[in-house]
Scaffold this motif. Sequence first.
Motif, PDB file in Angstrom:
ATOM      1  N   LEU A  26     -22.135 -57.135  81.785  1.00  0.00           N
ATOM      2  CA  LEU A  26     -23.215 -58.113  81.670  1.00  0.00           C
ATOM      3  C   LEU A  26     -23.174 -59.099  82.833  1.00  0.00           C
ATOM      4  O   LEU A  26     -24.206 -59.414  83.424  1.00  0.00           O
ATOM      5  CB  LEU A  26     -23.127 -58.856  80.331  1.00  0.00           C
ATOM      6  N   SER A  27     -21.981 -59.561  83.175  1.00  0.00           N
ATOM      7  CA  SER A  27     -21.837 -60.479  84.302  1.00  0.00           C
ATOM      8  C   SER A  27     -22.312 -59.822  85.592  1.00  0.00           C
ATOM      9  O   SER A  27     -22.999 -60.449  86.403  1.00  0.00           O
ATOM     10  CB  SER A  27     -20.383 -60.928  84.452  1.00  0.00           C
ATOM     11  N   ALA A  28     -21.957 -58.565  85.781  1.00  0.00           N
ATOM     12  CA  ALA A  28     -22.381 -57.840  86.984  1.00  0.00           C
ATOM     13  C   ALA A  28     -23.897 -57.689  87.016  1.00  0.00           C
ATOM     14  O   ALA A  28     -24.526 -57.860  88.076  1.00  0.00           O
ATOM     15  CB  ALA A  28     -21.712 -56.470  87.040  1.00  0.00           C
ATOM     16  N   VAL A  29     -24.499 -57.400  85.870  1.00  0.00           N
ATOM     17  CA  VAL A  29     -25.963 -57.259  85.811  1.00  0.00           C
ATOM     18  C   VAL A  29     -26.637 -58.588  86.110  1.00  0.00           C
ATOM     19  O   VAL A  29     -27.594 -58.656  86.895  1.00  0.00           O
ATOM     20  CB  VAL A  29     -26.399 -56.704  84.429  1.00  0.00           C
ATOM     21  N   ILE A  46     -29.543 -62.091  89.875  1.00  0.00           N
ATOM     22  CA  ILE A  46     -29.652 -63.334  90.644  1.00  0.00           C
ATOM     23  C   ILE A  46     -29.728 -63.035  92.136  1.00  0.00           C
ATOM     24  O   ILE A  46     -30.552 -63.607  92.855  1.00  0.00           O
ATOM     25  CB  ILE A  46     -28.472 -64.273  90.316  1.00  0.00           C
ATOM     26  N   VAL A  47     -28.894 -62.117  92.598  1.00  0.00           N
ATOM     27  CA  VAL A  47     -28.908 -61.742  94.017  1.00  0.00           C
ATOM     28  C   VAL A  47     -30.267 -61.140  94.383  1.00  0.00           C
ATOM     29  O   VAL A  47     -30.839 -61.474  95.430  1.00  0.00           O
ATOM     30  CB  VAL A  47     -27.755 -60.768  94.344  1.00  0.00           C
ATOM     31  N   LEU A  48     -30.792 -60.275  93.522  1.00  0.00           N
ATOM     32  CA  LEU A  48     -32.100 -59.671  93.798  1.00  0.00           C
ATOM     33  C   LEU A  48     -33.202 -60.720  93.826  1.00  0.00           C
ATOM     34  O   LEU A  48     -34.085 -60.689  94.692  1.00  0.00           O
ATOM     35  CB  LEU A  48     -32.422 -58.602  92.756  1.00  0.00           C
ATOM     36  N   ILE A  49     -33.159 -61.659  92.894  1.00  0.00           N
ATOM     37  CA  ILE A  49     -34.170 -62.721  92.865  1.00  0.00           C
ATOM     38  C   ILE A  49     -34.077 -63.573  94.121  1.00  0.00           C
ATOM     39  O   ILE A  49     -35.093 -63.902  94.741  1.00  0.00           O
ATOM     40  CB  ILE A  49     -34.032 -63.572  91.587  1.00  0.00           C
TER      41      ILE A  49
END
Length: 195
Positions: free
Chosen positions: A64-67, A72-75
């Motif tokens: 979940l943390s990785a997702v 966040i990185v994608l946004i």
Amino acid sequence: ELAEVAKSCLQTNEADRPPNAGVVAERISTYLSAIQSRLKEAEVAAARAEVKAEEERRRRQLTLSAVVFSAIVLILAASVVWIIRYTSHRRSLRERAETTVKALNSAPGLVVPRLIEDLQELPNDMAFAKVRGHFDTGDEIQKLRSAYAMASLGDVRVDFLVSQVAGAAPDEVTNLVQALGNSSSEAVPALETAA
């Protein structure tokens, strides 16, 4: 198993009963050892299940943390790309506005309406700022052409346009009429007064 020991002790026939208390004690001791062994196995199995459940919970939490981190990185990446594109687009529009205003100031009068249409396709505040800058600082032809464009953008300089009517070149008359037509309620009385 314990029930069998009890039944064998209660047999009516003496030959069916255990020969002495030592045999009964041994059978009960064996029974208790088996129970303790099963309890330890159950405790170990429960501990293993608990460890496995904890590992699974941690694995899910890590996933979940990785997702969430990836989202966040994608946004952030999408935001940066959007800002870069937006900035580039605005810069392109500013350059287009500047080029169009320069062309407006040097083009023949017949081309002016087409250039004004190009300005109207740009964001109003951007086009108006460029035109207004040339109106404030330009020579008479630049002021006149800028006044045409400003009129098409909603800021009709009636007094200035009326003052240009008498000395207008033939290829500028149509442009003057169109510019004054954007505010005919003010232009007609001003033309009557000037005449």
